[in-house]
Enzyme design. Structure first.
Site, PDB file in Angstrom:
ATOM      1  N   THR A 164      -0.479 -29.113  23.162  1.00 38.79           N
ATOM      2  CA  THR A 164       0.910 -28.518  24.148  1.00 38.79           C
ATOM      3  C   THR A 164       0.964 -27.115  24.469  1.00 38.79           C
ATOM      4  O   THR A 164       0.935 -27.021  25.425  1.00 38.79           O
ATOM      5  CB  THR A 164       1.730 -28.488  22.528  1.00 38.79           C
ATOM      6  OG1 THR A 164       0.826 -28.504  21.741  1.00 38.79           O
ATOM      7  CG2 THR A 164       2.366 -29.965  21.893  1.00 38.79           C
ATOM      8  N   LYS A 195      -5.936 -31.167  18.807  1.00 38.89           N
ATOM      9  CA  LYS A 195      -4.879 -29.460  19.607  1.00 38.89           C
ATOM     10  C   LYS A 195      -4.573 -29.009  18.147  1.00 38.89           C
ATOM     11  O   LYS A 195      -4.209 -29.407  16.911  1.00 38.89           O
ATOM     12  CB  LYS A 195      -3.635 -30.461  19.931  1.00 38.89           C
ATOM     13  CG  LYS A 195      -2.473 -31.016  19.064  1.00 38.89           C
ATOM     14  CD  LYS A 195      -1.587 -30.679  18.456  1.00 38.89           C
ATOM     15  CE  LYS A 195      -0.636 -29.454  19.558  1.00 38.89           C
ATOM     16  NZ  LYS A 195       0.202 -29.163  18.711  1.00 38.89           N
ATOM     17  N   THR A 206       1.501 -27.402  14.436  1.00 38.89           N
ATOM     18  CA  THR A 206       1.350 -28.358  14.918  1.00 38.89           C
ATOM     19  C   THR A 206      -0.113 -28.856  15.229  1.00 38.89           C
ATOM     20  O   THR A 206      -0.335 -28.443  16.680  1.00 38.89           O
ATOM     21  CB  THR A 206       2.300 -28.558  16.174  1.00 38.89           C
ATOM     22  OG1 THR A 206       3.502 -28.039  15.106  1.00 38.89           O
ATOM     23  CG2 THR A 206       2.419 -30.182  16.825  1.00 38.89           C
ATOM     24  N   GLU A 294      -2.157 -18.970  19.828  1.00 45.59           N
ATOM     25  CA  GLU A 294      -1.264 -19.024  21.024  1.00 45.59           C
ATOM     26  C   GLU A 294      -1.235 -17.250  21.760  1.00 45.59           C
ATOM     27  O   GLU A 294      -1.187 -16.339  20.600  1.00 45.59           O
ATOM     28  CB  GLU A 294       0.337 -19.047  20.864  1.00 45.59           C
ATOM     29  CG  GLU A 294       0.563 -20.765  20.720  1.00 45.59           C
ATOM     30  CD  GLU A 294       1.973 -20.980  20.483  1.00 45.59           C
ATOM     31  OE1 GLU A 294       2.217 -22.223  20.589  1.00 45.59           O
ATOM     32  OE2 GLU A 294       2.774 -20.102  19.709  1.00 45.59           O
ATOM     33  N   ASN A 416       6.648 -17.758  22.141  1.00 46.50           N
ATOM     34  CA  ASN A 416       7.270 -18.679  21.388  1.00 46.50           C
ATOM     35  C   ASN A 416       8.713 -18.087  21.884  1.00 46.50           C
ATOM     36  O   ASN A 416       9.193 -19.179  21.573  1.00 46.50           O
ATOM     37  CB  ASN A 416       6.809 -18.288  20.074  1.00 46.50           C
ATOM     38  CG  ASN A 416       5.373 -18.879  19.567  1.00 46.50           C
ATOM     39  OD1 ASN A 416       5.739 -20.128  18.805  1.00 46.50           O
ATOM     40  ND2 ASN A 416       4.387 -18.432  19.500  1.00 46.50           N
TER      41      ASN A 416
END
Length: 421
Positions: A164, A195, A206, A294, A416
């Site tokens: 993702t 992932k 996730t 991230e 985000n």
């Protein structure tokens, strides 16, 4: 037996991944979950025949439809027989009610028809945006397309298809020759793909992960192995302290490297070998998740020792790893050990501050709860390393824990803030 004895025989498989173990094929395709035609968005990992399988899943009560269905297909106990795992990215199929469950079940039906297996022998996982209904049409296109192209080489494309906000695929595999005389001459392989980049603090009993091995293991034993290893690897990762609705980790065992051999049982040398190999693979993948958090620029390892118990050590290490102040200090290359001390103090772990020592990148910065002068220029130099290690001794006992995280940068907010746009 001391499992460290096996370190010398376990070797990384070059370019290894989820299809490194014998008996498995995979593929990643663009099925249409994402708009860009060059973006792979659906993966399949398939065993040559139904094999023992085990899974551990999110404990988030807002769990996704594929989590519910995969749990059901593993008998509600986390283990059984399975032939395939189907993963889509771009849509989490979470908070989608009965319609989402119907899509997850229909996905399994499509795959079972194409593969010629029982519906219950197909597991599913999804990752992406929460609260949007998932269309079945991409599965109707993608599953036959993927099945037509299944191969050992397809593992790399499968690892890309499940991404993702990940910046790169995460794969790893190891192999070892068993020293257990029951499996003399057998070389076993453990490989996997994962992932995970944001909404990461797995609490599984996730993140999406698929692991394979060609060792012969019964389903229940496989689940014991997986649950034990996950608790010490994936459950020690935190990017942003959020537990996903979709966390799924599945382990398949083909037995293809020792056909006809007895199943590996607990309390044997072979079990300890396999547990060690599985731990190495999962730790490598877990560290990969943390390093690719991230917006991250650094992998951060937090070691806490000298705690009153292992539980206290975990609580303290997790408090440091989840602290926005600690994470932003690392992003700014600021050796601000006071933020580490503050996080330890608020954690709830039992200790006396007068007994605490803290090191950052092997630089002593706190002893007996008090500041230790250190070379700021040397600290800045060490902040150039890709991994930052924070170590704290609480001076309260023998408990210890390690948590992996990352720094917190402006890019985390950007990624985000723009996630759905």
């Amino acid at each position: 037996m001391d499992i460290d004895e096996f370190d010398a025989t376990i070797r990384a498989v070059p370019d290894g991944g989820v299809t490194s173990a014998a008996g498995f094929v995979a593929e990643g395709v663009h099925a249409g979950f994402r708009a860009h035609p060059d973006r792979l968005d659906m993966a399949m990992v398939v065993a040559e025949q139904p094999v023992p399988a085990a899974g551990v899943f999110t404990t988030n009560r807002f769990c996704a439809a594929p989590v519910t269905v995969s749990r059901e297909h593993l008998g509600g106990q986390g283990y059984g027989l399975a032939r395939a795992l189907v993963v889509n990215s771009g849509n989490a199929n979470a908070a989608t009610g009965e319609q989402g469950l119907a899509v997850a079940r229909e996905t399994c039906e499509i795959a079972s028809q194409v593969l010629g297996c029982e519906v219950e022998q197909v597991l599913v996982a999804s990752t992406g945006v929460i609260g949007q209904q998932l269309d079945i049409a991409p599965f109707e296109r993608g599953i036959p397309q993927a099945c037509d192209a299944l191969s050992r080489a397809g593992g790399a494309r499968a690892a890309r298809a499940i991404m993702t906000t990940d910046t790169h695929p995460k794969e790893y595999a190891v192999a070892y020759e068993s020293r257990d005389l029951t499996y003399a001459g057998c070389t076993f392989t453990v490989g996997g793909m994962v992932k995970g980049s944001g909404m990461i603090m797995p609490n599984m009993a996730t993140m999406i992960c698929c692991i394979t091995t060609d060792a012969p293991v019964a389903p229940k034993t496989l689940h014991t192995l997986l649950a034990d290893v996950v608790s010490d690897t994936f459950n020690k990762v935190t990017v942003d302290s959020d537990t996903s609705t979709n966390d799924t980790c599945v382990l398949f065992a083909s037995g293809a490297a020792a056909m006809g051999a007895p199943l590996i049982a607990e309390d044997t040398d072979a079990y300890e070998e396999l547990a060690r190999a599985l731990h190495i693979v999962c730790e490598a993948l877990a560290r990969g998740i943390a390093a690719d958090g991230e917006g991250a620029t650094k992998l951060v390892t937090v070691n806490v020792m000298g705690a009153a118990s292992d539980e206290d050590a975990d609580i303290a290490a997790r408090a440091v790893a989840n602290s926005p102040l600690v994470k932003t200090a690392i992003a700014g290359h600021d050796c601000n050990w006071g933020r580490v001390a503050g996080a330890l103090g608020k954690s709830g772990a039992a200790f006396d501050q007068r007994n605490v020592s803290i090191d950052i990148m092997d630089i002593p910065v706190c002893r007996a709860g008090l500041a230790v002068p250190f070379d700021e220029d040397e600290a800045l130099r060490r902040f150039e390393a890709p991994e930052i290690i924070i170590s704290a001794d609480l001076g309260a006992g023998d408990g210890s824990a390690t948590i992996w995280t990352c720094d917190l940068t402006h890019d985390y907010v950007r990624i985000n803030g723009d996630y759905r746009s």
